[in-house]
Write an enzyme that holds these catalytic residues in place. Structure first.
Site, short mmCIF file in Angstrom:
data_model
loop_
_atom_site.label_atom_id
_atom_site.label_comp_id
_atom_site.label_asym_id
_atom_site.label_seq_id
_atom_site.Cartn_x
_atom_site.Cartn_y
_atom_site.Cartn_z
N TYR A 151 -11.27 1.24 10.53
CA TYR A 151 -12.50 1.73 9.91
C TYR A 151 -12.54 0.71 8.53
O TYR A 151 -13.65 1.03 7.88
CB TYR A 151 -12.17 3.08 9.15
CG TYR A 151 -10.80 3.18 8.34
CD1 TYR A 151 -10.71 2.78 6.98
CD2 TYR A 151 -9.87 3.96 9.04
CE1 TYR A 151 -9.42 2.89 6.35
CE2 TYR A 151 -8.61 4.08 8.70
CZ TYR A 151 -8.62 3.65 7.12
OH TYR A 151 -7.05 3.64 6.69
N LYS A 152 -11.85 -0.31 8.52
CA LYS A 152 -12.19 -1.46 7.29
C LYS A 152 -13.11 -2.57 8.03
O LYS A 152 -14.16 -2.27 8.42
CB LYS A 152 -11.19 -1.89 6.73
CG LYS A 152 -10.33 -0.83 5.90
CD LYS A 152 -8.91 -1.06 5.35
CE LYS A 152 -8.40 0.09 4.66
NZ LYS A 152 -7.00 -0.03 4.36
N ARG A 184 -12.42 -3.88 -7.73
CA ARG A 184 -12.21 -4.44 -6.44
C ARG A 184 -13.66 -4.76 -5.91
O ARG A 184 -14.18 -3.74 -5.43
CB ARG A 184 -11.27 -3.91 -5.52
CG ARG A 184 -10.59 -4.72 -4.31
CD ARG A 184 -9.79 -3.90 -3.81
NE ARG A 184 -10.21 -2.80 -2.81
CZ ARG A 184 -9.60 -2.03 -1.82
NH1 ARG A 184 -8.44 -2.59 -1.53
NH2 ARG A 184 -10.31 -0.88 -1.34
N PHE A 187 0.76 -1.16 -0.09
CA PHE A 187 -0.08 0.02 -0.04
C PHE A 187 0.78 1.20 0.01
O PHE A 187 1.66 1.48 0.92
CB PHE A 187 -0.78 -0.14 1.32
CG PHE A 187 -2.14 0.95 1.14
CD1 PHE A 187 -3.19 0.66 0.66
CD2 PHE A 187 -1.96 2.30 1.68
CE1 PHE A 187 -4.39 1.68 0.59
CE2 PHE A 187 -2.82 3.27 1.70
CZ PHE A 187 -3.96 2.77 1.17
N ASP A 205 1.36 -5.24 8.47
CA ASP A 205 0.47 -4.39 8.18
C ASP A 205 -0.81 -5.30 7.88
O ASP A 205 -0.79 -6.13 7.09
CB ASP A 205 0.54 -3.66 7.09
CG ASP A 205 -0.51 -2.43 6.87
OD1 ASP A 205 -1.67 -2.75 7.33
OD2 ASP A 205 -0.27 -1.49 6.26
#
Ligand SMILES: *Cc1c(COP(=O)(O)O)cnc(C)c1O
Length: 420
Positions: free
Chosen positions: A230-231, A379, A130, A205
């Site tokens: 928040y995911k 995605r 990322f 991560d």
């Protein structure tokens, strides 16, 4: 009734997580396949927002630091996240963002490794990590100088050979467990073991695995981990991230964002910084209480669940979606950009298509929310706590119609927004 629809109904009837949807506030008619980017609002979180704002802040004001234990929230929320990571109490803290937590842990790791010499300047990572993970190392490198910190990024499949060849020059290995674009999974235990054999500290991560893939950070002897809430943890937009430090390392580290909340006695107002002994040493400034308290409530949806049960449903949803869109793959209307076996990827499926952006917009126009990752990836995320197999069936049908009609080429679907 066709056989796929029948299967969807049967799978829903035997779904042990089916009742969980009642805990979420989701707009009628929406099929939300983006819980991997921003998890939805739970009723528990909604009630907490009201409580923390109106009662705690509104009525109890500053008293709440004690009476509602605001001061302990970073640690209590950390302890609530810990079981999802296979981490012991006192090893996880809720604070800041992944980016900021990376800065703290990477610099602490570098300083620890370089205590005696500076012969380990590299932070090794995947070149398709990322971007923020790579950017943070680039910034740290500018700050510390290349002789002390330099990013070494290689394709995922070259991580092992790079460790074997250059291990002695690497301070920290920083990897994402699940790749954000294609969902590739890396074997944490095996890679951590190899890195340790070369004296390399390891940071994982787990942004795309926390709450949806089983993790055993303690058992796998991971040194550091970061993630966001928040995911899949449904903590809300911009909810605080979290950081894990193996208990045995905590006494040996010093992180450079030495703010007062990480002091061993913040309210002694000493002039000299002395770090807190435990995981709270990672704190810098005053926590975002409204957001952190909301996250605490959001985590209650996981209270009685095993991550293994969640993962089983995630694979089943993923498999079923792939089966439903099989005709699109066979006719090359869509191309997979991920592992073909759902068990070998994170809780998502990705397709490469030159019109991926338009396809995503066409889906949104039909109330199916997915996302686009530049330059050409569509995605689709599968959050097992609030998606049904019927949702998957419906979404696959809508996608199939879009691909066959090519309506994604319409001009209205080409306008780029700031956030994709
Ligand atoms: C979502 C995500 C981030 C986001 O970082 P923030 O600093 O929390 O905005 C970082 N890394 C990975 C792998 C992610 O998936």
């Amino acid at each position: 009734m066709n056989s796929l629809l029948e299967r969807a109904k049967k799978l829903d009837a035997s779904d042990v997580l089916a009742h969980k949807i009642d805990e979420f506030y989701l707009p009628d008619g929406l099929i939300y396949l983006d819980g991997n980017s921003l998890g939805p609002l739970s009723y528990a979180a909604q009630a907490r927002v009201k409580e923390v704002v109106e009662l705690q802040w509104g009525q109890s004001l500053i008293e709440s630091w004690n009476s509602h234990n605001w001061i302990s929230l970073p640690a209590t929320v950390g302890d609530k996240i810990a079981p999802l990571l296979g981490a012991p109490k006192g090893s996880v803290v809720s604070c800041d963002s992944i980016s900021v937590n990376l800065f703290k842990l990477l610099s602490a790791g570098l300083m620890y490794q370089q205590g005696a010499s500076t012969s380990r300047p590299y932070i090794l990572s995947q070149s398709d990590n990322f971007p923020t993970d790579l950017y943070m190392v680039q910034g740290l490198s500018q700050l510390m100088g290349k002789q002390k910190c330099e990013l070494l990024s290689v394709p995922s499949h070259d991580i092992q050979t790079t460790l074997l060849e250059k291990g002695e020059q690497i301070s920290v290995l920083m990897l994402s467990h699940v790749n954000f674009k294609n969902g590739d999974i890396i074997d944490i235990q095996a890679i951590t073991e190899l890195a340790h054999s070369k004296g390399v500290l390891v940071l994982w991560d787990v942004a795309h695995s926390a709450g949806v893939l089983p993790l055993q950070l303690e058992q796998w002897k991971v040194d550091f981990a970061v993630g966001c809430s928040y995911k899949y943890l449904n903590g809300g937009p911009g909810a605080p991230g979290f950081a894990y430090v193996a208990p045995a390392l905590q006494a040996k580290l010093q992180q450079p964002l030495s703010g007062w909340m990480g002091h061993k006695a913040p309210f002694s107002f000493d002039h000299q910084y002395e770090k807190a002994p435990g995981i709270e040493q990672l704190l810098a400034g005053t926590p975002s209480i409204i957001s952190m308290s909301t996250l605490e409530a959001a985590l209650s949806v996981f209270d009685t669940l095993s991550v293994h049960t969640i993962r089983d449903k995630s694979i089943a949803l993923n498999d079923f979606f792939q089966e439903c869109i099989e005709p699109l793959l066979k006719t090359n209307l869509l191309t997979l950009a991920c592992e073909t076996n759902a068990a070998n990827r994170g809780s998502q499926i990705s397709f490469a298509h030159p019109d991926a952006y338009g396809i995503c917009q066409a889906l949104i126009a039909e109330n199916v929310i997915a996302d686009f990752r530049a330059p050409n990836i569509l995605r689709i995320g599968f959050s097992p706590l609030f998606l049904s197999f019927q949702n998957i069936y419906d979404a696959a049908n809508i996608l199939s119609n879009i691909m066959r009609s090519k309506c994604y080429q319409n001009l209205e679907f080409q306008v780029r927004q700031r956030v994709t």
